[in-house]
Design a protein around this motif. Structure first.
Motif, PDB file in Angstrom:
ATOM      1  N   MET A   1       0.724  -1.162  -0.068  1.00  0.00           N
ATOM      2  CA  MET A   1      -0.173   0.119   0.048  1.00  0.00           C
ATOM      3  C   MET A   1       0.770   1.365   0.189  1.00  0.00           C
ATOM      4  O   MET A   1       0.598   2.425  -0.621  1.00  0.00           O
ATOM      5  CB  MET A   1      -1.073  -0.089   1.034  1.00  0.00           C
ATOM      6  CG  MET A   1      -2.199  -1.048   1.056  1.00  0.00           C
ATOM      7  SD  MET A   1      -3.116  -1.086  -0.230  1.00  0.00           S
ATOM      8  CE  MET A   1      -3.958   0.932   0.003  1.00  0.00           C
ATOM      9  N   GLN A   2       1.870   1.403   0.733  1.00  0.00           N
ATOM     10  CA  GLN A   2       3.053   2.391   0.650  1.00  0.00           C
ATOM     11  C   GLN A   2       3.519   2.686  -0.675  1.00  0.00           C
ATOM     12  O   GLN A   2       3.341   3.831  -1.040  1.00  0.00           O
ATOM     13  CB  GLN A   2       3.989   2.168   1.794  1.00  0.00           C
ATOM     14  CG  GLN A   2       4.883   3.449   1.664  1.00  0.00           C
ATOM     15  CD  GLN A   2       5.824   3.356   2.805  1.00  0.00           C
ATOM     16  OE1 GLN A   2       5.923   2.415   3.749  1.00  0.00           O
ATOM     17  NE2 GLN A   2       6.987   4.206   2.760  1.00  0.00           N
ATOM     18  N   ALA A   3       3.802   1.561  -1.422  1.00  0.00           N
ATOM     19  CA  ALA A   3       4.321   1.944  -2.787  1.00  0.00           C
ATOM     20  C   ALA A   3       3.305   2.710  -3.567  1.00  0.00           C
ATOM     21  O   ALA A   3       3.364   3.421  -4.300  1.00  0.00           O
ATOM     22  CB  ALA A   3       4.889   0.544  -3.177  1.00  0.00           C
ATOM     23  N   ILE A   4       2.092   1.900  -3.503  1.00  0.00           N
ATOM     24  CA  ILE A   4       0.807   2.486  -4.364  1.00  0.00           C
ATOM     25  C   ILE A   4       0.521   3.889  -3.979  1.00  0.00           C
ATOM     26  O   ILE A   4       0.405   4.819  -5.010  1.00  0.00           O
ATOM     27  CB  ILE A   4      -0.265   1.584  -3.924  1.00  0.00           C
ATOM     28  CG1 ILE A   4      -0.319   0.134  -4.505  1.00  0.00           C
ATOM     29  CG2 ILE A   4      -1.625   2.182  -4.666  1.00  0.00           C
ATOM     30  CD1 ILE A   4      -1.250  -0.894  -4.065  1.00  0.00           C
ATOM     31  N   GLN A   5       0.603   4.140  -2.588  1.00  0.00           N
ATOM     32  CA  GLN A   5       0.322   5.692  -2.455  1.00  0.00           C
ATOM     33  C   GLN A   5       1.311   6.413  -2.703  1.00  0.00           C
ATOM     34  O   GLN A   5       1.362   7.851  -3.212  1.00  0.00           O
ATOM     35  CB  GLN A   5       0.007   5.461  -0.932  1.00  0.00           C
ATOM     36  CG  GLN A   5      -1.424   4.971  -0.599  1.00  0.00           C
ATOM     37  CD  GLN A   5      -1.423   4.921   1.030  1.00  0.00           C
ATOM     38  OE1 GLN A   5      -0.510   5.223   1.776  1.00  0.00           O
ATOM     39  NE2 GLN A   5      -2.333   4.219   1.472  1.00  0.00           N
ATOM     40  N   GLU A   6       2.790   6.239  -2.890  1.00  0.00           N
ATOM     41  CA  GLU A   6       3.720   7.088  -2.990  1.00  0.00           C
ATOM     42  C   GLU A   6       4.051   7.206  -4.684  1.00  0.00           C
ATOM     43  O   GLU A   6       4.903   7.992  -5.012  1.00  0.00           O
ATOM     44  CB  GLU A   6       4.957   6.596  -2.430  1.00  0.00           C
ATOM     45  CG  GLU A   6       4.917   6.625  -0.628  1.00  0.00           C
ATOM     46  CD  GLU A   6       6.360   6.163  -0.080  1.00  0.00           C
ATOM     47  OE1 GLU A   6       7.197   5.711  -0.757  1.00  0.00           O
ATOM     48  OE2 GLU A   6       6.110   6.395   1.132  1.00  0.00           O
ATOM     49  N   ARG A   7       3.606   6.132  -5.302  1.00  0.00           N
ATOM     50  CA  ARG A   7       4.007   6.292  -6.808  1.00  0.00           C
ATOM     51  C   ARG A   7       3.493   7.422  -7.420  1.00  0.00           C
ATOM     52  O   ARG A   7       2.517   7.767  -7.418  1.00  0.00           O
ATOM     53  CB  ARG A   7       3.211   5.072  -7.528  1.00  0.00           C
ATOM     54  CG  ARG A   7       3.583   4.819  -8.848  1.00  0.00           C
ATOM     55  CD  ARG A   7       2.560   4.236 -10.040  1.00  0.00           C
ATOM     56  NE  ARG A   7       1.708   4.976  -9.834  1.00  0.00           N
ATOM     57  CZ  ARG A   7       1.202   6.071 -10.778  1.00  0.00           C
ATOM     58  NH1 ARG A   7       2.439   6.664 -11.366  1.00  0.00           N
ATOM     59  NH2 ARG A   7       0.192   6.829 -10.560  1.00  0.00           N
ATOM     60  N   LYS A   8       4.261   8.085  -8.266  1.00  0.00           N
ATOM     61  CA  LYS A   8       3.846   9.266  -8.852  1.00  0.00           C
ATOM     62  C   LYS A   8       4.739   9.235 -10.574  1.00  0.00           C
ATOM     63  O   LYS A   8       5.641   8.560 -10.557  1.00  0.00           O
ATOM     64  CB  LYS A   8       4.248  10.499  -8.342  1.00  0.00           C
ATOM     65  CG  LYS A   8       5.801  10.762  -7.820  1.00  0.00           C
ATOM     66  CD  LYS A   8       5.880  11.904  -7.109  1.00  0.00           C
ATOM     67  CE  LYS A   8       7.343  12.372  -7.116  1.00  0.00           C
ATOM     68  NZ  LYS A   8       7.548  13.453  -5.927  1.00  0.00           N
ATOM     69  N   SER A   9       4.246   9.851 -11.294  1.00  0.00           N
ATOM     70  CA  SER A   9       5.071   9.853 -12.499  1.00  0.00           C
ATOM     71  C   SER A   9       5.981  10.995 -12.526  1.00  0.00           C
ATOM     72  O   SER A   9       6.022  12.298 -12.214  1.00  0.00           O
ATOM     73  CB  SER A   9       4.097  10.308 -13.730  1.00  0.00           C
ATOM     74  OG  SER A   9       2.996   9.521 -13.886  1.00  0.00           O
ATOM     75  N   THR A  10       7.392  10.533 -12.592  1.00  0.00           N
ATOM     76  CA  THR A  10       8.496  11.307 -12.682  1.00  0.00           C
ATOM     77  C   THR A  10       8.989  11.926 -14.039  1.00  0.00           C
ATOM     78  O   THR A  10       9.038  11.079 -14.935  1.00  0.00           O
ATOM     79  CB  THR A  10       9.733  10.509 -12.082  1.00  0.00           C
ATOM     80  OG1 THR A  10       9.424  10.043 -10.610  1.00  0.00           O
ATOM     81  CG2 THR A  10      11.055  11.279 -12.039  1.00  0.00           C
ATOM     82  N   ARG A  11       9.081  13.061 -13.924  1.00  0.00           N
ATOM     83  CA  ARG A  11       9.358  13.649 -15.478  1.00  0.00           C
ATOM     84  C   ARG A  11      10.642  14.465 -15.636  1.00  0.00           C
ATOM     85  O   ARG A  11      10.701  15.221 -16.652  1.00  0.00           O
ATOM     86  CB  ARG A  11       7.967  14.435 -16.078  1.00  0.00           C
ATOM     87  CG  ARG A  11       7.090  13.550 -16.179  1.00  0.00           C
ATOM     88  CD  ARG A  11       5.729  14.423 -16.673  1.00  0.00           C
ATOM     89  NE  ARG A  11       4.612  13.497 -16.826  1.00  0.00           N
ATOM     90  CZ  ARG A  11       3.631  13.311 -16.049  1.00  0.00           C
ATOM     91  NH1 ARG A  11       3.447  14.031 -15.227  1.00  0.00           N
ATOM     92  NH2 ARG A  11       2.491  12.549 -16.516  1.00  0.00           N
ATOM     93  N   THR A  12      11.392  14.437 -14.340  1.00  0.00           N
ATOM     94  CA  THR A  12      12.725  15.008 -14.541  1.00  0.00           C
ATOM     95  C   THR A  12      13.732  14.191 -13.731  1.00  0.00           C
ATOM     96  O   THR A  12      13.247  13.756 -12.635  1.00  0.00           O
ATOM     97  CB  THR A  12      12.723  16.532 -13.699  1.00  0.00           C
ATOM     98  OG1 THR A  12      12.141  16.232 -12.485  1.00  0.00           O
ATOM     99  CG2 THR A  12      11.765  17.527 -14.583  1.00  0.00           C
TER     100      THR A  12
END
Length: 226
Positions: A1-12
């Motif tokens: 659940m922590q990885a799910i909540q922390e995942r985001k799209s990195t664009r730099t």
């Protein structure tokens, strides 16, 4: 659940290289995903170094000479669009505004940043390309299996402290990418992931897109029985 909540799209991303063994770990996570009939039809190509630089340069040149529309909601029959489309459009507009605010100090526009970034994997040091054999490329359950594999890759990357971004648009240049990398002609590029270490000094690295509340998406049926 922590990885799910922390995942985001990195664009730099920074230029720091990702060790091959770490790339292998995130791909191994992708292979653990469910697939139609356990067929595991995905085929991965990890690209870095000079080959990645050449691919970025080729895609950027193609982008400059090709007619690619700005980032839209996709192919939509506006005659049939209704409440679902209206909600999606609101979320998309919010995303554009939030990213645009972070880009404005540098003078970059949303469309330029997203288009050029997508077709150069946002300058990430690693690209993971997901191919399937043409025989599977129009079978929806198989395509969904690839989506499940990509999600596993993104979550594994998050857990390992790596930045990642799901890349879609490069599929339009499947032929050119195949020719550059020596991939068989009967393979179709369905999806890709940019992978690397996020740049902590970039305003974009601190951006995480918002999500609407669960009640906006779920219809509960039968849960109040008994």
């Amino acid at each position: 659940m922590q990885a799910i909540q922390e995942r985001k799209s990195t664009r730099t991303f920074t230029t720091r290289q990702v060790p091959r063994e770490d790339v292998a770990k995130v791909i191994a996570a992708g292979i653990m995903a469910p697939s139609k009939g356990n067929c595991q039809i995905w085929e991965f190509v990890g690209v870095t170094g000079d080959r990645k630089t050449a691919m970025d340069r080729m895609l950027f040149d193609l982008l400059r000479t090709d007619l690619i529309p700005s980032m839209t909601l996709g192919d939509t029959d506006f005659r049939k669009s209704g409440e679902a489309f209206r909600k999606a459009e609101i979320r998309s507009r919010r995303n554009r505004e939030e990213i645009g605010e972070r880009l404005s100090p540098s003078g970059q526009s949303f469309d330029t940043f997203m288009l050029e970034g997508t077709f150069t994997f946002f300058s990430a040091p690693v690209a993971i390309l997901v191919f399937v054999d043409e025989v599977f490329s129009k079978d929806l359950p198989h395509i969904l299996s690839v989506g499940a594999a990509v999600q596993n890759i993104l979550l594994a990357a998050t857990e390992m402290g790596l930045g990642s971004c799901w890349i879609g648009g490069v599929w339009r240049y499947t032929k050119e990418i195949r020719n550059l990398l020596g991939v068989s002609e009967n393979k179709r590029l369905l999806s890709a992931v940019a992978l690397g270490y996020h740049d902590p000094d970039s305003p974009m690295s601190h951006y995480k897109s918002t999500r609407d509340d669960i009640d906006d998406f779920v219809h509960w049926m039968g849960f109040d029985e008994g």
